[in-house]
Design a protein around this motif. Structure first.
Motif, PDB file in Angstrom:
ATOM      1  N   ARG A 157       0.831  -1.214   0.000  1.00  0.00           N
ATOM      2  CA  ARG A 157       0.000   0.000   0.000  1.00  0.00           C
ATOM      3  C   ARG A 157       0.859   1.256   0.000  1.00  0.00           C
ATOM      4  O   ARG A 157       0.590   2.210  -0.730  1.00  0.00           O
ATOM      5  N   GLU A 158       1.906   1.252   0.829  1.00  0.00           N
ATOM      6  CA  GLU A 158       2.751   2.447   0.935  1.00  0.00           C
ATOM      7  C   GLU A 158       3.553   2.674  -0.338  1.00  0.00           C
ATOM      8  O   GLU A 158       3.785   3.821  -0.735  1.00  0.00           O
ATOM      9  N   ALA A 159       3.994   1.594  -0.979  1.00  0.00           N
ATOM     10  CA  ALA A 159       4.722   1.739  -2.248  1.00  0.00           C
ATOM     11  C   ALA A 159       3.825   2.385  -3.304  1.00  0.00           C
ATOM     12  O   ALA A 159       4.280   3.215  -4.102  1.00  0.00           O
ATOM     13  N   ALA A 160       2.534   2.018  -3.296  1.00  0.00           N
ATOM     14  CA  ALA A 160       1.598   2.602  -4.250  1.00  0.00           C
ATOM     15  C   ALA A 160       1.404   4.096  -4.018  1.00  0.00           C
ATOM     16  O   ALA A 160       1.065   4.843  -4.935  1.00  0.00           O
ATOM     17  N   LYS A 161       1.658   4.540  -2.785  1.00  0.00           N
ATOM     18  CA  LYS A 161       1.549   5.963  -2.454  1.00  0.00           C
ATOM     19  C   LYS A 161       2.852   6.717  -2.698  1.00  0.00           C
ATOM     20  O   LYS A 161       2.920   7.926  -2.471  1.00  0.00           O
ATOM     21  N   GLY A 162       3.885   5.991  -3.126  1.00  0.00           N
ATOM     22  CA  GLY A 162       5.152   6.644  -3.432  1.00  0.00           C
ATOM     23  C   GLY A 162       6.252   6.417  -2.430  1.00  0.00           C
ATOM     24  O   GLY A 162       7.350   6.978  -2.584  1.00  0.00           O
ATOM     25  N   ALA A 163       6.025   5.600  -1.386  1.00  0.00           N
ATOM     26  CA  ALA A 163       7.082   5.339  -0.412  1.00  0.00           C
ATOM     27  C   ALA A 163       8.217   4.556  -1.080  1.00  0.00           C
ATOM     28  O   ALA A 163       7.968   3.716  -1.955  1.00  0.00           O
ATOM     29  N   PRO A 164       9.462   4.794  -0.682  1.00  0.00           N
ATOM     30  CA  PRO A 164      10.603   4.145  -1.332  1.00  0.00           C
ATOM     31  C   PRO A 164      10.831   2.726  -0.818  1.00  0.00           C
ATOM     32  O   PRO A 164      11.906   2.380  -0.302  1.00  0.00           O
ATOM     33  N   VAL A 165       9.817   1.885  -0.935  1.00  0.00           N
ATOM     34  CA  VAL A 165       9.913   0.512  -0.452  1.00  0.00           C
ATOM     35  C   VAL A 165       9.394  -0.455  -1.506  1.00  0.00           C
ATOM     36  O   VAL A 165       8.616  -0.086  -2.381  1.00  0.00           O
ATOM     37  N   LYS A 166       9.828  -1.702  -1.389  1.00  0.00           N
ATOM     38  CA  LYS A 166       9.366  -2.771  -2.276  1.00  0.00           C
ATOM     39  C   LYS A 166       9.206  -4.031  -1.441  1.00  0.00           C
ATOM     40  O   LYS A 166      10.059  -4.335  -0.599  1.00  0.00           O
ATOM     41  N   TYR A 167       8.101  -4.747  -1.677  1.00  0.00           N
ATOM     42  CA  TYR A 167       7.859  -5.983  -0.941  1.00  0.00           C
ATOM     43  C   TYR A 167       8.274  -7.178  -1.786  1.00  0.00           C
ATOM     44  O   TYR A 167       7.957  -7.255  -2.978  1.00  0.00           O
ATOM     45  N   ILE A 168       8.977  -8.130  -1.166  1.00  0.00           N
ATOM     46  CA  ILE A 168       9.489  -9.308  -1.848  1.00  0.00           C
ATOM     47  C   ILE A 168       8.796 -10.551  -1.300  1.00  0.00           C
ATOM     48  O   ILE A 168       8.751 -10.759  -0.084  1.00  0.00           O
ATOM     49  N   PHE A 169       8.247 -11.376  -2.192  1.00  0.00           N
ATOM     50  CA  PHE A 169       7.782 -12.705  -1.826  1.00  0.00           C
ATOM     51  C   PHE A 169       8.970 -13.658  -2.053  1.00  0.00           C
ATOM     52  O   PHE A 169       9.265 -13.997  -3.207  1.00  0.00           O
ATOM     53  N   PRO A 170       9.678 -14.088  -1.012  1.00  0.00           N
ATOM     54  CA  PRO A 170      10.854 -14.939  -1.232  1.00  0.00           C
ATOM     55  C   PRO A 170      10.506 -16.209  -2.001  1.00  0.00           C
ATOM     56  O   PRO A 170       9.425 -16.788  -1.834  1.00  0.00           O
ATOM     57  N   GLU A 171      11.430 -16.628  -2.849  1.00  0.00           N
ATOM     58  CA  GLU A 171      11.200 -17.783  -3.704  1.00  0.00           C
ATOM     59  C   GLU A 171      10.986 -19.059  -2.909  1.00  0.00           C
ATOM     60  O   GLU A 171      10.281 -19.971  -3.355  1.00  0.00           O
ATOM     61  N   ASP A 172      11.603 -19.128  -1.724  1.00  0.00           N
ATOM     62  CA  ASP A 172      11.453 -20.354  -0.938  1.00  0.00           C
ATOM     63  C   ASP A 172      10.195 -20.365  -0.083  1.00  0.00           C
ATOM     64  O   ASP A 172       9.943 -21.319   0.655  1.00  0.00           O
ATOM     65  N   GLY A 173       9.384 -19.316  -0.187  1.00  0.00           N
ATOM     66  CA  GLY A 173       8.087 -19.328   0.468  1.00  0.00           C
ATOM     67  C   GLY A 173       7.925 -18.258   1.530  1.00  0.00           C
ATOM     68  O   GLY A 173       8.897 -17.691   2.019  1.00  0.00           O
ATOM     69  N   VAL A 174       6.682 -17.988   1.872  1.00  0.00           N
ATOM     70  CA  VAL A 174       6.338 -17.001   2.897  1.00  0.00           C
ATOM     71  C   VAL A 174       5.520 -17.689   3.978  1.00  0.00           C
ATOM     72  O   VAL A 174       4.869 -18.710   3.741  1.00  0.00           O
ATOM     73  N   SER A 175       5.548 -17.123   5.176  1.00  0.00           N
ATOM     74  CA  SER A 175       4.600 -17.560   6.202  1.00  0.00           C
ATOM     75  C   SER A 175       3.321 -16.765   5.993  1.00  0.00           C
ATOM     76  O   SER A 175       3.301 -15.763   5.274  1.00  0.00           O
ATOM     77  N   ALA A 176       2.250 -17.206   6.606  1.00  0.00           N
ATOM     78  CA  ALA A 176       0.982 -16.503   6.410  1.00  0.00           C
ATOM     79  C   ALA A 176       0.063 -16.688   7.610  1.00  0.00           C
ATOM     80  O   ALA A 176       0.037 -17.754   8.227  1.00  0.00           O
ATOM     81  N   ILE A 177      -0.644 -15.615   7.945  1.00  0.00           N
ATOM     82  CA  ILE A 177      -1.782 -15.741   8.840  1.00  0.00           C
ATOM     83  C   ILE A 177      -3.027 -15.675   7.961  1.00  0.00           C
ATOM     84  O   ILE A 177      -3.009 -15.071   6.879  1.00  0.00           O
ATOM     85  N   THR A 178      -4.097 -16.303   8.409  1.00  0.00           N
ATOM     86  CA  THR A 178      -5.235 -16.528   7.524  1.00  0.00           C
ATOM     87  C   THR A 178      -6.521 -15.859   7.995  1.00  0.00           C
ATOM     88  O   THR A 178      -7.568 -16.083   7.401  1.00  0.00           O
ATOM     89  N   GLU A 179      -6.466 -15.036   9.032  1.00  0.00           N
ATOM     90  CA  GLU A 179      -7.654 -14.382   9.601  1.00  0.00           C
ATOM     91  C   GLU A 179      -8.836 -15.353   9.636  1.00  0.00           C
ATOM     92  O   GLU A 179      -9.825 -15.179   8.928  1.00  0.00           O
ATOM     93  N   PRO A 180      -8.740 -16.380  10.476  1.00  0.00           N
ATOM     94  CA  PRO A 180      -9.810 -17.385  10.494  1.00  0.00           C
ATOM     95  C   PRO A 180     -11.107 -16.864  11.107  1.00  0.00           C
ATOM     96  O   PRO A 180     -11.126 -15.890  11.864  1.00  0.00           O
ATOM     97  N   ALA A 181     -12.173 -17.570  10.772  1.00  0.00           N
ATOM     98  CA  ALA A 181     -13.487 -17.349  11.360  1.00  0.00           C
ATOM     99  C   ALA A 181     -13.958 -18.660  11.962  1.00  0.00           C
ATOM    100  O   ALA A 181     -13.662 -19.736  11.441  1.00  0.00           O
ATOM    101  N   ALA A 182     -14.693 -18.570  13.064  1.00  0.00           N
ATOM    102  CA  ALA A 182     -15.184 -19.775  13.734  1.00  0.00           C
ATOM    103  C   ALA A 182     -16.514 -19.484  14.400  1.00  0.00           C
ATOM    104  O   ALA A 182     -16.816 -18.333  14.755  1.00  0.00           O
TER     105      ALA A 182
END
Length: 331
Positions: free
Chosen positions: A228-253
């Motif tokens: 989101r911040e990169a889209a606003k012009g912040a000098p950052v870039k997000y990398i999805f590492p090739e060996d994988g990412v961890s993730a939270i899934t915002e579950p519902a129960a």
């Protein structure tokens, strides 16, 4: 019965059987109470979209951080009056704890849509609704672009990488446990990361600020913030590492004490439906359904490798993992 009448009756029964399951269900109605850690605008939009599909349901929702929602819920349980029908919170470990306490209702009637089984509890007591990955954020003036987690061990990254504290960020806690469980990374990698000068600090926002401001070249952070911040012009870039990412899934129960489990199941089914997944994408999150287009700035979900996590094991080892990590980084 005359043969013509019998044939007409048989055809009618076959046509009825062929109708979609949703069309045969009685419309859900009544009151539904949602406790959620979603951001307030997202929670309001989610409830509004659900009510358009199920206008007979009146939804009351309470928004707060997980560390606010759980004490409230436990106080209500102690008083013998738990109000929530549905919980929609950030991470699976919270739900593993509630499941172990016997507070969640197995819900086989929840419709999964095209979301993969891997984001849901195998016993169907909680259901992942989206993917919030943890990968690498870099300042656009960093000395190199990392492609794998091992790149953060390069000499140019020494003392130049920050991450949220697992004691503060649930996503960071799950990230460390995911790395620890991975056979190719494991504690050997985490120990090397500590020796390379990894610096835990506050939450994801603090890490992003340190990278965007140039104080640190790299950070370990959740995806949507730097994108989101990169889209606003912040000098950052997000990398999805090739060996994988961890993730939270915002579950519902659904709580076992729910007064309206039918409406609760309809609510979770909506979250997992193509419509609900498109809503999650429009709110800036990677949908759990790989067939739904991601938000701008995200890659095709089918190209994102998510590292597996044994949630039950992670819940059991959470305290020990945090202690071991804190010892490694001197906290």
């Amino acid at each position: 019965m005359r043969r013509s009448s019998f044939l007409l009756l048989s055809a009618s029964l076959l046509a009825t059987a062929a109708l979609p399951a949703v069309a045969q269900q009685a419309p859900v109605s009544g009151n539904l109470v949602l406790y959620t850690s979603q951001l307030e605008p997202d929670a309001a939009a989610t409830v509004e979209a659900f009510r358009k599909r199920h206008p007979g349901v009146t939804v009351e929702w309470v928004r707060g951080g997980t560390n606010q929602i759980l004490p409230r819920l436990r106080a209500e349980i102690s008083a013998g009056n738990p109000r929530a029908d549905v919980l929609l919170l950030a991470d699976s470990l919270t739900f593993e704890g509630l499941k172990k306490e016997g507070l969640l209702r197995p819900s086989p009637e929840v419709e999964l849509g095209a979301t993969p089984a891997t984001v849901h509890d195998p016993e169907r007591t909680y259901f992942g609704t989206k993917l919030m990955t943890t990968g690498i954020v870099m300042n656009t003036r960093a000395p190199f672009t990392p492609k794998t987690w091992a790149d953060l061990l390069r000499p140019e990254a020494r003392n130049m990488t920050a991450m949220p504290s697992p004691a503060v960020s649930g996503a960071a806690g799950i990230h460390i446990q995911t790395l620890a469980q991975d056979p190719k990374l494991g504690w050997d990698y985490i120990e090397k990361l500590a020796r390379a000068g990894i610096q835990p600090r506050g939450g994801n926002g603090a890490v992003l600020q340190s990278v965007a401001g140039g104080e640190r070249a790299f950070g370990i952070v959740v995806d949507y913030m730097p994108i989101r911040e990169a889209a606003k012009g912040a000098p950052v870039k997000y990398i999805f590492p090739e060996d994988g990412v961890s993730a939270i899934t915002e579950p519902a129960a659904i709580l076992k004490s729910s007064r309206n489990p039918q409406a609760a199941a309809a609510f979770i089914s909506f979250l997992l439906s193509p419509e609900g997944q498109k809503l999650a994408s429009s709110q800036g999150f990677l949908p759990a359904d790989p067939n739904v287009a991601p938000p701008p700035g995200f890659p095709d979900p089918k190209t994102v490798k998510v590292l597996p996590l044994d949630n039950a094991r992670a819940a059991e080892e959470a305290d020990a993992t945090l202690r071991r990590f804190n010892q490694l980084v001197g906290q």
